[in-house]
Design an enzyme around this catalytic site. Structure first.
Site, mmCIF file in Angstrom:
data_model
loop_
_atom_site.group_PDB
_atom_site.id
_atom_site.type_symbol
_atom_site.label_atom_id
_atom_site.label_comp_id
_atom_site.label_asym_id
_atom_site.label_seq_id
_atom_site.Cartn_x
_atom_site.Cartn_y
_atom_site.Cartn_z
ATOM 1 C CB CYS A 167 -35.619 -35.707 0.603
ATOM 2 S SG CYS A 167 -33.921 -36.286 0.459
ATOM 3 C CG ASP A 169 -31.681 -32.203 -0.740
ATOM 4 O OD1 ASP A 169 -31.583 -30.962 -0.641
ATOM 5 O OD2 ASP A 169 -31.124 -32.861 -1.635
ATOM 6 C CG HIS A 234 -35.801 -33.687 -3.674
ATOM 7 N ND1 HIS A 234 -34.597 -33.261 -4.152
ATOM 8 C CD2 HIS A 234 -35.529 -34.582 -2.699
ATOM 9 C CE1 HIS A 234 -33.622 -33.881 -3.477
ATOM 10 N NE2 HIS A 234 -34.161 -34.691 -2.600
#
Lengths: 510, 510
Positions: A167, A169, A234
Site C-alpha cells: 500500500c 501508506d 495491511h
C-alpha cells in the site's frame, strides 16, 4: 519525537475524549502482543539476528533525527529573525544542527513580512532527504551485508526479480528491508499503490521487459528463473477498524480479496492468456500488521494459485517457538507452514507449493521473527505511533535507497491522471498531519532513468516536471497559500546519480 | 463537398485577398505535379492497380457521403422543427438520408428553446462513425483482398509487426491502406502523434511484449522475424510554408530530423543498450507530400541506420517511369533505389540495406505509384483540400477499421497529461474548422482490450472515462457552451467487438 509530534501528543492529552479512548485502547491490548511469556522468560528468539536489528535501529535513528531536528531549528531561528546578522546566525545554526544551509534568499527576505517558516519547512525536508541519500552508502553498509534475503538467496529460490506492491501508506514504506528483510537492490522493485491495488498493464509491461532479457539469454541462469510479484496489504491488530488500510475502509478481508483478485484473476490471467499458459509470474500475497510488523503469508499451491484461506501468521510463530533452539524452531516453523498448506484447497489436488517458493516462504517467516523482536526491543512491542506519521509524499518511482516506516507516503505513478486516487489519499493524510498545523505538504516527484540510454535523463526530468505541474494544478487550493511544495529529483537506475534534485525546481513555487 | 465545406469555399471566394492568394498558388504549381507528360501520352502507369484504386475510391466516397449528408439533413429538419409531428418526420428523414435515428430526446425538447443542432451534429458524427464501422467488413472486402502489402508479404520481408507512427494530422490518417498500401490488420499498429514524435517508452513496452511472444516460440517463424518501426512525417509541395506539419512549423527538414532522432538515437539506442546490441528493431523513415500522397523514403544502411540524406521520391519515380513496361519500370525503380543508397554514407562502409528491407522498400515504392495515380484520377492530381478537413478527433487507440485521409485527427495516448500537446494541436485545428462556424468538436475516446483477459474490457472503459473526464476538464471553456462533445468506444483487439460505444456516454455532456 519531533516537535510536531510532541504538539500532537499534547493536543491529544488536552482532549479528555481522545485521551480516554487512548487509555481504553491501551487497556484492551497486551503490551507485547507478539510475545506473551511466563515470568523469568525473555522475549529473545533463537532465530533472531540481534546484531542486524541493532544496525537497522541505528540507521532508523539516524534518518529520523534528520527530520526531528527541523522543527526545533526553525522555531529557534524564528526567535531571532529580526536581529542583526540573522542570516549568518541562522545559517550557522542550520549547519550545526541540520548539516546543511538554509536557502539564503528566504532568510534575507525575513525583515519584510517575517520569516517564511512554511517554505523553510519544506526546503529542510527536501534537504534532509538529500542528506539521507548522500549518506546512504555509509549508513546502510552495516545492515546491507547482513540482510538475509539478498539477490543470491532470491535467485536460489528461482526469482530474478521481486516486484513488491505494498500500500502507499507510510507504514509500509520500510517493508522490504525491515519487515521482509529483503535486501533492496536492482532486482527488487517497490511500486506502492493505495490499497496495494497495483496497475495490471504497468506490471505486464515491466514483466515483459524482464522476460525479454531472460528469454534472449542476456540474463545469467535465466532459463530456470522467474519473476515474482508480491502484493502487501495491511491491517492494525490493536485498532482494526481505525488504523487499517484507508483505501479498503480498514476492512482487512476486503484488502485481502482485492489484492488477491488483482494478483490472480487479473495479472496472472492477463499474462497467461496473452503469452501462453504457464507464462504468468509467481505471485505471493502478504498481509502486514502495521502495529507489530508481523506477517500473514498466504500460500500458493502447486499451480501457483494463492488461496486466501491458506495462510499462517508470524506473530503466532514467534509465540509458538520463542525459547526453542534454532533447530527445533525451524522444524516447528516448517510444520506450521505445512499445516497451513493443508487449509482449504489441499484436498482439491493442486498439491503443495513449489520448492523455490517454499524456500522463500520459510525464509520470510524466519526473517520476520527478527523484525517482530525489533519492534519488541526497539519500539516497546508495538509502535508508539500506530497511525500515519509521514514526513512527505513521494510520487513517481521509488527512491531505492530510502526505505523506512512512515518516512513518506509513496504513490507509484506515471501520471497524476492515472494516479489521482493514490495522490488524493496521500494529500488527505497530510491535510491532517501537516496542513491542520499550518505546515505545508512537501511532495518529492522522483523518476528513474537508464544512463546508458540517450535522452533518458532528459525524459525523466520532463516527466518529473509534467507530474509536478499536474500536482500543482490538481491541488491549486493548497499551492496558492504555500501549503504544497514540490521538488523534482531523478536517479540513474544503473547505479550512478542517485536522487539528484533538479536544481531550478527545488522548493517548487517558493 | 458537404455544406460546411461549401460554406468555407464561399467565404474564401467572398474574400478578395484569400481568392487572390489561391489563384497565385494555383498558377505557381502545375496541375498534375506528379505527371508532367507530352501531348498524346496518358497518366497511366503500367505498375498501377487501377481496379484497386476504383475499389478504394468507392470506399472513400461511401464513407465521406455519410458525413457530407449530416449538415444537409440537420439544416433541412431545422426548417420544420416547430411543426406538428416534428419528431416523426425528422426521424424518417434521418433514417432515409443518414441510415440511423436521431436521439429522440433532443428532438422532443426542440419546442422549448429550439432544436439543439450543435448536439445533434456531434451525435450524427458519432453515429456515422458507427455506421462506417458496422459496414466496414462489407465495404472494405473488395480492396482488402487486393492490397499488395499484406501480412504474408510483410512476413516475407522479415517483419512480424509494423508499428507506424504518422503525424496526428488528419491528412495522414489514410496512410496505411491508401498511401503505403499496407493492409490494416492485427500485425499493423498505427500510433499517431503530433509531428510523428512518438513516445519512446511506449514503443519499448510494445516492442518488448511482441518480443516475448517471438522469443518464447509462441510466434510462427519468430526466430527469423523482426519488429519494424516506421515514422511518417509530412509536407506540402504546393504550400511548403503553410500546409506542412504544424508541429514543426511547416519546416520539413525539422520534421525529418526530429523523427529520425527519435527513431535512431532514442528508440534504437534505448533497446540496444537495455537488451543488448542488435536487439533494436528495424526502422524506416518516410515523408509524405500530403498534396499528392507521394513518398520520400529514407534508406537504412546495412546496420539499419537511417541517413536523412539517403532517400528517393516516388513522384520522381512516377514521372521517370510512366510509359515504361512493367518490367522496365521495375528495373528502373531498382536502379533509382540503388542510386539513392549511394548517397551519403555509402562510402563509410556500412553497406547496403538488408534484403528484406530492400524488398519492402521496392514494394512501397511500386505500391505508392498506384496512390499517386489515385490522386491524379480521382482527385484531379492534387487534393482539392490540401489542408485540414477532419470530421472529428479520435483520442486513445486507433480504430483499426477506420483509416481515411482527413476523416479524423488522431492522438494516440494513454492520458491527456502525457498527450496534452497532441490534443491541444487537434483542438486548435477544430477551433478553425468547427468552432469558428458554431459547430462543436466531436471527440471519440477509443481504447482496445483483449477479450481473453479478465477485466480487460472494464479497464478499457474505465480508461476511456478517465481520458474523457480529463478532456472535459482541460477544455472546460468549450464544454460549458456545448462546443465539445465526447463519446467513448472500445474494441476487442482479438477481433470480436469493434468500436462499441459505451452507451451511457454517447454524446458526452448532452
Amino acid at each position: 519525537m519531533d516537535t510536531r509530534k510532541r504538539l500532537q501528543a499534547l493536543q491529544r492529552a488536552a482532549s479528555p475524549v481522545a485521551s480516554a479512548s487512548m487509555a481504553l485502547d491501551a487497556a484492551a491490548v497486551p503490551d507485547h502482543p507478539a510475545c506473551m511469556i511466563g515470568s523469568g522468560q525473555r522475549c529473545e528468539h533463537a532465530l533472531v539476528d540481534r546484531d542486524l536489528n541493532r544496525l537497522l535501529f541505528d540507521y532508523e535513528q539516524k534518518v529520523r533525527s534528520r527530520f526531528t531536528r527541523i522543527v526545533d531549528v526553525l522555531k529557534r531561528i524564528s526567535t531571532y529573525q529580526h536581529d542583526e546578522n540573522f542570516t549568518e546566525r541562522a545559517q550557522q545554526h542550520a549547519r550545526e544542527q541540520l548539516g546543511f544551509d538554509l536557502p539564503s534568499q528566504v532568510l534575507e527576505d525575513a525583515w519584510v513580512c517575517g520569516l517564511d517558516l512554511s517554505a523553510l519547512h519544506s526546503r529542510c525536508t527536501f534537504s534532509s532527504l538529500k542528506s539521507c541519500v548522500e549518506n546512504a552508502q555509509a549508513e546502510q553498509a552495516g545492515w546491507r551485508q547482513r540482510m538475509p534475503l539478498d539477490e543470491n538467496f532470491l535467485r536460489s529460490c528461482g526469482y530474478h526479480t521481486v516486484d513488491i506492491s505494498p500500500c502507499s501508506d507510510g507504514r509500509l514504506q520500510g517493508v522490504s528491508p525491515y519487515v521482509l528483510r529483503i535486501l533492496p537492490g536492482p532486482n527488487v522493485w517497490v511500486k506502492a499503490y493505495a490499497g496495494a491495488l497495483f496497475d495490471v498493464e504497468v506490471d505486464v509491461s515491466d514483466w515483459a521487459q524482464r522476460e525479454v532479457e531472460r528469454l534472449s539469454g542476456a540474463m545469467v541462469d535465466g532459463e530456470r528463473l522467474n519473476y515474482l510479484k508480491i502484493a502487501v496489504y495491511h491491517f492494525s491488530s490493536s485498532s482494526p477498524n481505525g488504523q487499517g488500510c484507508a483505501a479498503h475502509g480498514s476492512n482487512d478481508r476486503q484488502a485481502t480479496e482485492a489484492a488477491l483478485q488483482r494478483l490472480q484473476h487479473e495479472l496472472r490471467e492477463a499474462i497467461d492468456r496473452t503469452f501462453g499458459a504457464g507464462a504468468a509470474p509467481d505471485v505471493l500475497l502478504i498481509g502486514v500488521d502495521t502495529d507489530l510488523d508481523a506477517l500473514r503469508i498466504h500460500l500458493p499451491d502447486g499451480f501457483g494459485e494463492v488461496n486466501p484461506h491458506r495462510y499462517f501468521e508470524t506473530a503466532q510463530i514467534y509465540r509458538d517457538t520463542v525459547g526453542l533452539s534454532p533447530e527445533a524452531a525451524r522444524a516447528r516453523i516448517a510444520e506450521i507452514v505445512a499445516d497451513a498448506e493443508g487449509m482449504g484447497g489441499w484436498g482439491q489436488g493442486n498439491g503443495s507449493m513449489r520448492e523455490g517458493m517454499r524456500r522463500l516462504v520459510l525464509a520470510l517467516a524466519e526473517a520476520n521473527l527478527s523484525q517482530i523482536e525489533y519492534v519488541i526491543k526497539h519500539h516497546t512491542g508495538r509502535y508508539a505511533t500506530i497511525g500515519h506519521d509521514e514526513e512527505c509524499i513521494v510520487a513517481g518511482e521509488a527512491v531505492r535507497v530510502l526505505q523506512l516506516r512512515n518516512l513518506f507516503y509513496f504513490a507509484h505513478l506515471d501520471t497524476i491522471e492515472e494516479g489521482t486516487n493514490d495522490m488524493d489519499v496521500g494529500i488527505n493524510i497530510f491535510r491532517k498531519l501537516n496542513i491542520a498545523h499550518g505546515l505545508p505538504v512537501p511532495v518529492l516527484v522522483h523518476f528513474e532513468y537508464d544512463a546508458r540510454i540517450p535522452e533518458a535523463r532528459e525524459r525523466a526530468i520532463a516527466r518529473g516536471r509534467r507530474v509536478r505541474d499536474a500536482i500543482q494544478a490538481r491541488y491549486s487550493d493548497l499551492v496558492a497559500p504555500g501549503l504544497l511544495n514540490c521538488a523534482i529529483a531523478v536517479s540513474d537506475r544503473t547505479g550512478g546519480e542517485c536522487c539528484a534534485f533538479v536544481t531550478d525546481d527545488v522548493g517548487g513555487h517558493h
